[in-house]
Design an enzyme around this catalytic site. Structure first.
Site, PDB file in Angstrom:
ATOM      1  N   GLY A   1       0.827  -1.208   0.000  1.00 58.65           N
ATOM      2  CA  GLY A   1       0.000   0.000   0.000  1.00 58.65           C
ATOM      3  C   GLY A   1       0.861   1.257   0.000  1.00 58.65           C
ATOM      4  O   GLY A   1       0.522   2.266  -0.629  1.00 58.65           O
TER       5      GLY A   1
ATOM      6  N   CYS B   1       5.314   8.457  22.695  1.00 57.72           N
ATOM      7  CA  CYS B   1       6.224   7.480  23.290  1.00 57.72           C
ATOM      8  C   CYS B   1       6.138   6.117  22.590  1.00 57.72           C
ATOM      9  O   CYS B   1       7.000   5.271  22.795  1.00 57.72           O
ATOM     10  CB  CYS B   1       5.926   7.325  24.774  1.00 57.72           C
ATOM     11  SG  CYS B   1       4.183   7.052  25.124  1.00 57.72           S
TER      12      CYS B   1
ATOM     13  N   GLN C   1      -8.488   2.550   4.312  1.00 58.03           N
ATOM     14  CA  GLN C   1      -9.401   2.118   5.379  1.00 58.03           C
ATOM     15  C   GLN C   1     -10.827   1.928   4.880  1.00 58.03           C
ATOM     16  O   GLN C   1     -11.695   1.472   5.638  1.00 58.03           O
ATOM     17  CB  GLN C   1      -9.392   3.127   6.539  1.00 58.03           C
ATOM     18  CG  GLN C   1      -8.080   3.201   7.292  1.00 58.03           C
ATOM     19  CD  GLN C   1      -7.674   1.874   7.937  1.00 58.03           C
ATOM     20  OE1 GLN C   1      -8.505   1.015   8.227  1.00 58.03           O
ATOM     21  NE2 GLN C   1      -6.385   1.699   8.156  1.00 58.03           N
TER      22      GLN C   1
END
Lengths: 75, 383
Positions: free
Chosen positions: B73, B325, B182
């Protein structure tokens, strides 16, 4: 100009937000607290925290101490 | 005691559809030859490739010769952006894109800017929806070669106003590229685009198959070294068994898409309501109505995103996060940043055809305690 400064340089999010949240109830209403934070997430998370908690985000400044975020206690 | 695993990261990769597995195994026996050659084995491979292309084109609502299969993709997205810009270089060198594109699109944009081109980023609102006024102004500017818009946010699920954005592009004579990774195999595709990309492992196909569709009449020029395969749009021999599996599973996913969308949208509604009600200080982000059926994102105040992912993993839940993080660059998700929503303590839950109501219930039952435990450990309760 801020009334006081919290130095959170070197700390990763959410620590700068937590530091601001801890300090806010200890200062008089109207106080401007400047948070120094070099974690890029602070630029998103400090304004978002102000919105969620109803505190006033005054803006960010990029000074000699690096990125800084000014918050006024409103309640 | 280890908890039974619940996989909730379909927006990264959906579990392999059983149809994909069957087709892959059959095509390994039957489709190993190079479809470009002139002998019996190659003709059989060519038939398989042609059939895969026709099935994929039918699902996308395009002509078979408008579809090319790429090695991923990401490669498809790179080709869409760089090829769309190359094809219109005489018109100008500006790429217009939303602030919430996939990183594959943004990295292609960076390459374009690094080579002397320009890029105009169009903002989104707090719900992650495109600013149509800014978009219309941006695409009307002189020298715009291509506009890129994701059909729906891969991080927060907000469906984009593609039809309106496409109309603005048509008025300005600018081709529109949509990243539909999506949406394909899950929801009906919007109209009005010139170039589209998708990725097979998002719909239950194998990893390593992308789709690049270029409508007839679009001025698109391959940005890669010349190669005659796949209509010259992407170099190298295709991974034919994987392509066959991708096409077969796309047909199967598309056939079930309407029923699955209804089922999963109800489960996502439940996640949105229960997380907001039962986890204190949480921000459920993205548009609550105009959204993908299978995806929901929320952020937990004062919680470290990486610690939350690990705590969920220990309880058997696989989810994704846009918190800084958890990223290799230690930057927060550009999508959450563009929306101006909390980026730490972030969790993206995305459902798939194997997700059961019991899976979602268990997640919702365990989440409040996990978040409370992390807050207690960090000493942030009551802040």
């Amino acid at each position: 100009m801020p009334d006081e400064v919290i130095d959170c340089r070197g700390q990763r999010c959410p620590l700068p937000v937590i530091a601001a949240a801890r300090r806010m109830p200890e200062v008089p209403v109207g106080t401007v607290v400047r948070v120094l934070a070099d974690d890029p997430a602070a630029a998103v998370d400090i304004p978002a925290w102000c919105r969620m908690r109803g505190q006033e985000f005054l803006g960010s400044v990029d000074g000699p101490d690096g990125p800084a975020y000014d918050v006024r206690r409103t309640h | 005691m280890s908890a039974s695993p619940v996989y909730l990261d379909a927006a990264t990769a959906a579990p392999t559809h059983p149809v994909a597995r069957q087709a892959l195994l059959a095509a390994l026996d039957d489709g190993w030859a190079d479809p470009g050659k002139l002998y019996t084995q190659a003709r059989r491979a060519r038939q398989l490739l042609d059939a895969a292309r026709e099935a994929t084109a039918l699902t996308l609502g395009v002509r078979a010769d408008e579809v090319s299969f790429t090695p991923s993709g990401t490669t498809a997205a790179h080709g869409a952006v760089l090829g769309g810009l190359a094809g219109r270089r005489r018109v100008g060198s500006t790429l217009v894109h939303s602030a919430i594109e996939h990183s594959a699109v943004l990295h292609a944009a960076e390459r374009h800017v690094g080579a002397g081109g320009t890029a105009t980023e169009v903002p989104v609102d707090r719900l992650g929806r495109l600013d149509l006024t800014a978009w219309s102004t941006a695409v009307r500017a002189p020298g715009v070669a291509l506009a890129a818009l994701i059909t729906a946010s891969h991080e927060v699920g907000t469906v984009q106003p593609v039809a309106e954005a496409a109309a603005a592009c048509a008025d300005a004579g600018v081709p529109l590229y949509v990243d539909a990774a999506q949406s394909v195999g899950r929801v009906p595709l919007p109209a009005g685009w010139s170039v589209l990309t998708a990725s097979a492992h998002k719909w239950g196909g194998p990893p390593g198959v992308g789709v690049l569709a270029v409508r007839k009449g679009t001025r698109w020029e391959s940005p890669w070294p010349a190669d005659e395969r796949e209509s010259g749009r992407t170099p190298g021999v295709v991974n034919l068994p994987a392509v066959v599996a991708a096409a077969a599973s796309l047909r199967a996913a598309a056939a079930d898409a309407a029923a699955e969308a209804t089922r999963l949208a109800a489960l996502v509604d439940r996640v949105r309501e229960r997380v907001a009600a039962e986890v204190p200080d949480v921000e459920v982000v993205g548009d609550p109505v105009l959204r993908l059926p299978h995806l929901v994102t929320f952020s937990c105040l004062y919680v470290d995103g990486e610690a939350l992912l690990h705590a969920l993993d220990r309880r058997g839940f696989a989810v994704s996060s846009g918190s800084s993080c958890t990223s290799s660059t230690l930057r927060p998700s550009h999508v959450l940043e563009a929306m101006g929503v909390l980026s730490h303590g972030n969790v993206r839950v995305s459902l798939h055809r194997e997700t059961t109501e019991a899976d979602v219930e268990r997640f919702l039952t365990e989440l409040p305690g996990i978040v409370a435990g992390l807050r207690a450990e960090a000493g942030v309760v009551g802040l």
